[in-house]
Motif scaffolding. Structure first.
Motif, PDB file in Angstrom:
ATOM      1  N   GLN A 733       0.823  -1.206   0.000  1.00 51.60           N
ATOM      2  CA  GLN A 733       0.000   0.000   0.000  1.00 51.60           C
ATOM      3  C   GLN A 733       0.862   1.262   0.000  1.00 51.60           C
ATOM      4  OE1 GLN A 733      -2.467  -0.413   3.484  1.00 51.60           O
ATOM      5  NE2 GLN A 733      -3.808  -1.917   2.517  1.00 51.60           N
ATOM      6  N   TRP A 734       0.292   2.303  -0.533  1.00 50.96           N
ATOM      7  CA  TRP A 734       0.812   3.667  -0.458  1.00 50.96           C
ATOM      8  C   TRP A 734       2.127   3.888  -1.209  1.00 50.96           C
ATOM      9  CZ3 TRP A 734      -2.989   6.548   0.421  1.00 50.96           C
ATOM     10  CH2 TRP A 734      -3.961   6.218   1.378  1.00 50.96           C
ATOM     11  N   ARG A 736       3.884   5.127  -4.673  1.00 49.90           N
ATOM     12  CA  ARG A 736       3.484   6.253  -5.511  1.00 49.90           C
ATOM     13  C   ARG A 736       3.830   5.987  -6.968  1.00 49.90           C
ATOM     14  NH1 ARG A 736       1.586   7.416  -1.087  1.00 49.90           N
ATOM     15  NH2 ARG A 736       1.591   9.524  -0.178  1.00 49.90           N
ATOM     16  N   ASP A 739       4.340  11.512  -7.386  1.00 44.57           N
ATOM     17  CA  ASP A 739       4.054  12.366  -6.234  1.00 44.57           C
ATOM     18  C   ASP A 739       4.778  13.677  -6.459  1.00 44.57           C
ATOM     19  OD1 ASP A 739       3.838  13.623  -3.712  1.00 44.57           O
ATOM     20  OD2 ASP A 739       3.701  11.689  -2.704  1.00 44.57           O
ATOM     21  N   THR A 751      -1.494   6.838  -6.142  1.00 41.12           N
ATOM     22  CA  THR A 751      -1.008   5.575  -5.580  1.00 41.12           C
ATOM     23  C   THR A 751      -1.773   4.422  -6.215  1.00 41.12           C
ATOM     24  OG1 THR A 751      -0.737   4.235  -3.567  1.00 41.12           O
ATOM     25  CG2 THR A 751      -2.596   5.761  -3.601  1.00 41.12           C
ATOM     26  N   SER A 754      -4.253   2.280  -2.253  1.00 39.43           N
ATOM     27  CA  SER A 754      -4.363   3.044  -1.012  1.00 39.43           C
ATOM     28  C   SER A 754      -4.712   2.101   0.137  1.00 39.43           C
ATOM     29  CB  SER A 754      -5.443   4.116  -1.145  1.00 39.43           C
ATOM     30  OG  SER A 754      -6.727   3.510  -1.233  1.00 39.43           O
ATOM     31  N   GLY A 755      -4.969   2.664   1.278  1.00 38.55           N
ATOM     32  CA  GLY A 755      -5.354   1.847   2.420  1.00 38.55           C
ATOM     33  C   GLY A 755      -6.695   1.170   2.257  1.00 38.55           C
ATOM     34  N   SER A 827       7.281   8.877  -2.357  1.00 42.64           N
ATOM     35  CA  SER A 827       6.272   9.656  -1.643  1.00 42.64           C
ATOM     36  C   SER A 827       6.905  10.821  -0.898  1.00 42.64           C
ATOM     37  CB  SER A 827       5.540   8.754  -0.642  1.00 42.64           C
ATOM     38  OG  SER A 827       4.701   9.499   0.216  1.00 42.64           O
ATOM     39  N   ASP A 832       6.387   5.950   3.656  1.00 39.24           N
ATOM     40  CA  ASP A 832       5.811   5.213   2.523  1.00 39.24           C
ATOM     41  C   ASP A 832       6.911   4.560   1.700  1.00 39.24           C
ATOM     42  OD1 ASP A 832       3.257   5.956   3.220  1.00 39.24           O
ATOM     43  OD2 ASP A 832       3.195   7.674   1.868  1.00 39.24           O
TER      44      ASP A 832
END
Length: 904
Positions: A733-734, A736, A739, A751, A754-755, A827, A832
Motif C-alpha cells: 500500500q501507499w 506512488r 508524487d 497511488t 491506497s489503504g 512519496s 511510505d
C-alpha cells in the motif's frame, strides 16, 4: 540511444560521496543542477519570504567554571550585543565568619569570575549556581571546610546553605555593578555525591529561606530543577514550584520528550524557561520551540552557536524539524538584514546519525555555495549509545542567492592570493615548520600551495569549517599562535589535527573573494601589509579602507593568476518555448574563460539570481521559469582566476504558455526529456533500463527506487500526467506512481493501492486533502496506460484509455502548491515505500486532456489539436539581441521554433 545528459559532480562534504555520470554531450539546461537525493529522515520546507516566527531569547556565557578564553571566544562569535546574561557561582569551601562574611578563598574566586565578566561588561546581569567542585578538603586545598558544614547526617543544612548564598549576593551588590538576576540553590543535585543530602524538598526550602529571611534576595528569582538528567527536571521542580520563578535543566542525559515536556510545563506554569548549561545548538533550537527563553553556553564552541544566537535574536524562524528518537534537530532562520541560515544540532551525548532535507519552496538557492537548487540534504553525525560515538556535532549552512554568488565550491589545491598583494604575484607561503607564514612571489613551490577541503563532519563539535593543509606536508597547517583571541601571527605548524585554531570558515565577500575566519577566535586572516614579504596575521575586522587586506582568492595551482576580467558576452538571444526560455550567445575569445553565468530576474524587479554557472556551452534552456511570467536575463563570463566580466545586455522572454505537452520521457537508455524544454530527470543511482517495454525499445525499471523530475513540471493551473506503468507488486500500500509536492502537507499524488485497496489520486495544499478513488487498485504485473487529468471543472483518472473515476469536487490547482519535489516512485511521506514498477512513455501536459486526446496518447497518435496561432492563451515568441527586440532571429543563429514541437 546514448544518454546525452551530463551529470555534474558537486563534491560537497555534507552530502558524502556523490554519484556522477560523465556522459557527453552536455544538455545545457536547468536540469544540470537537479540532483536526486535519497530519502532523508526529516524534511524542512521553508519559504524565504514567509512571515516566520519571532523569538526573544536571552543568551549568555558561563564562568561557573572560570575560563577567560571561553568567554572571549563567545564574545567574538556571538557579538557583545547578543550577550545578555552570565552564570557565576557561589562556593562553600570556607565557613562563613560570624555567619555572614565570606572567607578569603571564596571572595578571591568570586572576584576572579567578575574580572573575567568585566571584559564583556561590568554591568552584565548574573545568575548564581553552586560550585560543588569547591566543597571539601583535598590535597590541593587542605584548609577547605568539611562538607558536614553544609550537609549533616545526609541532610542538607539549609540554614548554612542559604546564609552562604546570601553572603555571596551581599558581596556582589557591595563590590560590583553586576545585578544578580537569579539563584540556583543546587547544581545538578541528581548527580553530585556531595549533595546526596540535597533533596527536592531541601532545594525549595533553601529558596523559601532566601525569599523570607534575606531581604536582599527576596526579589531575586529562584531557580528550580537544574538537573544533569532532564528526565529528573520535573521531579526537582514540581514540589517547590510555588517558590521558583524560573525552571532549569541540563541535557547531559534524558529523553527528548522529557526535555521538551519540561519547557512546555514551565510555559504552562508561567515560569521562565531556563537552560544554564547548554552544550549544543540543538538544545537551543529545541528549547526555543518548547518554551525556553534564557540560555547560557557552558563551553562555547564557535560559529554555529554564535550565528544562531545572533539570528534567533534578530530574525525570524522559517522552519523547524526534529527527530526525537535520534535526539537531533534542525531549523532555518531569516535575519532582519535578509540573510538566511540553516542549522543542524544534536544532543552532546545521545545523538544518533540523522539526515535533514532543507527545501526552499519559493526559489532556487545556494547552500554553502552548492546550487542553484531547491533541495539540500545534510547528515547530522551521531553515535550508537550513551557517550558512544557522539561528536557533539552541529553546523550552520549559509543559504544565499543573487547576482554574485560563490563561483564554485572550494575543495581542492590552490594558491591563496590576497587582494592587495596577489595582483603582483605574491602568494601565501612558508619556509619551514614553526615559521611565521608570509607572502612570496610564486615559484611553483609546494610550500606555496594549499589543499583546502571541508573538515571531517566527525572532527568534534561544530563542523562548519575548512582544513587548510600544505601540499608539501599535509601535517603543516595554518596555526594561530597561542590560540589568540586577538591580533596574532599565523604559523606553519606541524601536529595532528586540525585543532580548533587551525580550522577556518570561508565567508564570501563578492567578486570571487573570501574572508577567511578562524574557528577558535572568529577573527580574520589578513596580510599585514602590501610588501612582497608581508606576514600573514589574524586580526579583528579592519576598517573599510583596509578591507582588501582581508580578502583572498583561491586560485587553482595550474592557473596563471591575473586580474583582468573577460569581455562581456555579446549576441545574447532569448527564445520563448512552451515551458522554458532558450538563451544563446556568442562565445568569448579569451582562452582562459572557465565558463558562463546566467542571471535572471522577474520582469519589473531587480531580484536577480544566478540560475546557471560554469556553463561551457553557449546556450542554456531555463526550465525553472514559471508559466505566465516574464523574465529578464543577462550573461557573464568568468575566467579561471575567478574574474567576472560585466554583464551582457539584458534580454526579455517568457514561456509561451500554450496548452501543449511540455515534457516526454521515453527512457531509451536515458532520463532525457524529448521536448525542447529539456526537463531531464535525475536518479539517486544508476538508472536501469530493460527490454520489457511499451514504446520504443526500453523502459525504466524501478525496484524500490525512484527518479526525480525537474522543479517546475507541475506548476500550472491545469495538468495531465500520462504514462505506461507496470506495477510489479500486488499488496503493498501507499507506493506512488507519481508524487509532486513540497512536504507532507502540500502534494498531489497517485497511488496504485491506497489503504482501501483502491487506486487513489489525492491533492492537499495545507488544509483538507481532496481525494478521487478508483473502483479498485491498479492491476499488477501488467502494462497499463494511466492518465490523471486536472481541469477547471473536472479531475479524472483514465486506465487504458477509459475513464474509471472523475469528480468536480477537487478545487485545488497544482499551481496553488507550486511543487518542487517531484517524483516517480517516491512519496513525500518518509514512511511510505518506494515503488517497484516499470515506466514507459511518461508525458506531462499543462492542460487537461480530453477523452479523445487520452486515447490518442495511449495509441501513439496524439497531436496538439489546440492551434498555437488561434489560441488566445498564446503569447508570441519574443526575440531580442543585445537588448534590442527583433521580429525574427538573425540568420545563422541556431534556434528551434518552439511552435514545432514533436507530438508523436
Amino acid at each position: 540511444m546514448m544518454n546525452q545528459k551530463k551529470y555534474i559532480l558537486f563534491v560537497v562534504a555534507a552530502l558524502g560521496a556523490a554519484t556522477a555520470f560523465a556522459q557527453e554531450p552536455v544538455r545545457s539546461s536547468s536540469s544540470l543542477y537537479l540532483h536526486a537525493q535519497k530519502k532523508a529522515d526529516v524534511s524542512l520546507p521553508y519559504a524565504i519570504s514567509a512571515e516566520g516566527k519571532r523569538f526573544q531569547p536571552t543568551w549568555g556565557l558561563d564562568q561557573a567554571w572560570p575560563n577567560e578564553s571561553n568567554l572571549l571566544k563567545g564574545i567574538n562569535h556571538m557579538g557583545k550585543e547578543n550577550i545578555g546574561i552570565g552564570r557565576t557561582a557561589f562556593r562553600y569551601s570556607v565557613a562563613l565568619t560570624n555567619d555572614s562574611v565570606l572567607g578569603a578563598a571564596d571572595i578571591t574566586a568570586l572576584r576572579n569570575r567578575n574580572t573575567i565578566f568585566n571584559k564583556l561588561s561590568a554591568t552584565l546581569p548574573l545568575v548564581f549556581t553552586a560550585d560543588q567542585e569547591a566543597v571539601g578538603p583535598n590535597d590541593a586545598n587542605p584548609d577547605r571546610v568539611p562538607p558536614e558544614y553544609f550537609v549533616k547526617n545526609k541532610s542538607a543544612n539549609i540554614e548554612h546553605w542559604a546564609a552562604m548564598i546570601n553572603s555571596h549576593v551581599h558581596w556582589m551588590q557591595a563590590n560590583t555593578k553586576h545585578p544578580v538576576v537569579g539563584i540556583s540553590p543546587f547544581n545538578e543535585p541528581d548527580y553530585w555525591s556531595i549533595e546526596e543530602g540535597a533533596t527536592p524538598e531541601k532545594q525549595w526550602q533553601v529558596a523559601k529561606l532566601l525569599k523570607e529571611q534575606y531581604p536582599r534576595c527576596a526579589e531575586i528569582p529562584m531557580v528550580g530543577g537544574n538537573t544533569l538528567n532532564n528526565d529528573k527536571a520535573l521531579e526537582w521542580y514540581t514540589p517547590g514550584k510555588q517558590y521558583y520563578e524560573w525552571g532549569n535543566t541540563h541535557q547531559l542525559a534524558g529523553s527528548f520528550d522529557s526535555f521538551a515536556g519540561f519547557f512546555q510545563q514551565l510555559k504552562k506554569d508561567g515560569k521562565v524557561g531556563y537552560a544554564d548549561e547548554m552544550h549544543n545548538v540543538g538544545e537551543a533550537m529545541v528549547g526555543l520551540e518548547y518554551g525556553m527563553t534564557v540560555g547560557i553556553w557552558w563551553g562555547f564552541d564557535s560559529r554555529a552557536r554564535g550565528e544562531f544566537c545572533d539570528i534567533s535574536r534578530n530574525g525570524v524562524r522559517l522552519a523547524y524539524g526534529e527527530h526525537r528518537n535520534n535526539w537531533t534537530a534542525a531549523s532555518v532562520y531569516r535575519h532582519d538584514d535578509g540573510r538566511v541560515k540553516a542549522f543542524v544540532g544534536s544532543s552532546e551525548r545521545q545523538a544518533k546519525t540523522t539526515t535533514y532535507q532543507f527545501v526552499s519552496t519559493e526559489r532556487d538557492v545556494y547552500y554553502d555555495g552548492y546550487g542553484p537548487v531547491h533541495e539540500f540534504v545534510m547528515e547530522m553525525p551521531g553515535g550508537t549509545g550513551y557517550q558512544t560515538g557522539q561528536t557533539n556535532g552541529e553546523r550552520v549552512i549559509n543559504v544565499t542567492w543573487g547576482e554574485d554568488v560563490p563561483p564554485s565550491e572550494i575543495n581542492g589545491t590552490y594558491k591563496l592570493l590576497n587582494k592587495v598583494s596577489g595582483a603582483t604575484g605574491n602568494v601565501v607561503s612558508y619556509t619551514s615548520s614553526g615559521d611565521i607564514i608570509k607572502q612570496s612571489r610564486y615559484s611553483n613551490s609546494k610550500k606555496q600551495q594549499w589543499t583546502v577541503k571541508p573538515c571531517n563532519p566527525r572532527i568534534g563539535g561544530d563542523y562548519s569549517f575548512y582544513d587548510i593543509e600544505s601540499v608539501d606536508n599535509p601535517n603543516i597547517r595554518m596555526n594561530v599562535k597561542d590560540y589568540s583571541k586577538d591580533k596574532a601571527d599565523i604559523l606553519a605548524w606541524t601536529q595532528d589535527g586540525p585543532t580548533s585554531n587551525e580550522q577556518w570558515y570561508l565567508e564570501y565577500a563578492g567578486n570571487g573573494y573570501y574572508y577567511i575566519r578562524n574557528r577558535e577566535s572568529a577573527l580574520y586572516l589578513a596580510s599585514a601589509g602590501t610588501s612582497t614579504i608581508a606576514t600573514i596575521i589574524q586580526t579583528p575586522k579592519l576598517s573599510d579602507d583596509k578591507r582588501d587586506l582581508m580578502l583572498f582568492r583561491f586560485v587553482p595551482v595550474d592557473v596563471a593568476f591575473e586580474t583582468v576580467a573577460p569581455a562581456k558576452p555579446a549576441g545574447l538571444l532569448a527564445e520563448s518555448q512552451s515551458a522554458s526560455v532558450r538563451l544563446s550567445w556568442t562565445a568569448n575569445t579569451e582562452t582562459d574563460v572557465e565558463g558562463y553565468m546566467v542571471v535572471r530576474a522577474p520582469k519589473g524587479t531587480d531580484d536577480w539570481n544566478t540560475i546557471a554557472r560554469q556553463l561551457t556551452e553557449t546556450y542554456f534552456v531555463d526550465n525553472t521559469c514559471r508559466p505566465n511570467t516574464s523574465y529578464i536575463y543577462k550573461v557573464k563570463a568568468i575566467d579561471r582566476s575567478q574574474n567576472i566580466s560585466e554583464a551582457s545586455d539584458i534580454v526579455e522572454a517568457a514561456p509561451l504558455g500554450q496548452p501543449t505537452m511540455i515534457a516526454r520521457w521515453d527512457f531509451e537508455d536515458n532520463l532525457n526529456d524529448d521536448t525542447q524544454n529539456m526537463l531531464d530527470m535525475a536518479s539517486p543511482s544508476t538508472p536501469k533500463y530493460v527490454a520489457d517495454h511499451k514504446v520504443g525499445d526500453k523502459s525504466l525499471s524501478l525496484t524500490a527506487q525512484f527518479v526525480q523530475l525537474p522543479y517546475r513540471v507541475a506548476d500550472s493551473d491545469e495538468l495531465s500526467v500520462a504514462m505506461w506503468v507496470k506495477w510489479n507488486t500486488s499488496t503493498t500500500q501507499w507506493q506512488r506512481i507519481f508524487d509532486f509536492g513540497n512536504d507532507e502537507d502540500h502534494y498531489l499524488f497517485l497511488t496504485p493501492n491506497s489503504g482501501t485497496s483502491k487506486m487513489r489520486f489525492a491533492i492537499k495544499n495545507g488544509g483538507d486533502e481532496q481525494i478521487l478513488d478508483c473502483p479498485s487498485k491498479l492491476s499488477s504485473y501488467l502494462w497499463k496506460h494511466v492518465v490523471v487529468t486536472m481541469g477547471k471543472d473536472k479531475t479524472a483518472i483514465y486506465v487504458d484509455g477509459t475513464e474509471v473515476a472523475s469528480t468536480t469536487g477537487i478545487t485545488i490547482k497544482p499551481s496553488d502548491i507550486r511543487p518542487v519535489l517531484n517524483y516517480l516512485g517516491r512519496s513525500q511521506y518518509t514512511a511510505d515505500p518506494n515503488i517497484s514498477a516499470n515506466y514507459d512513455d511518461v508525458r506531462i501536459f499543462n492542460y487537461a486532456l480530453s477523452a479523445d486526446e487520452v486515447k490518442a496518447v495511449k495509441d501513439g497518435t496524439y497531436t496538439n489539436i489546440q492551434s498555437v496561432e488561434n489560441s488566445d492563451a498564446v503569447s508570441k515568441p519574443i526575440y531580442t539581441i543585445d537588448g534590442k527586440r527583433i521580429d525574427r532571429p538573425q540568420q545563422g543563429i541556431n534556434i528551434i521554433d518552439s511552435r514545432k514541437i514533436l507530438m508523436k
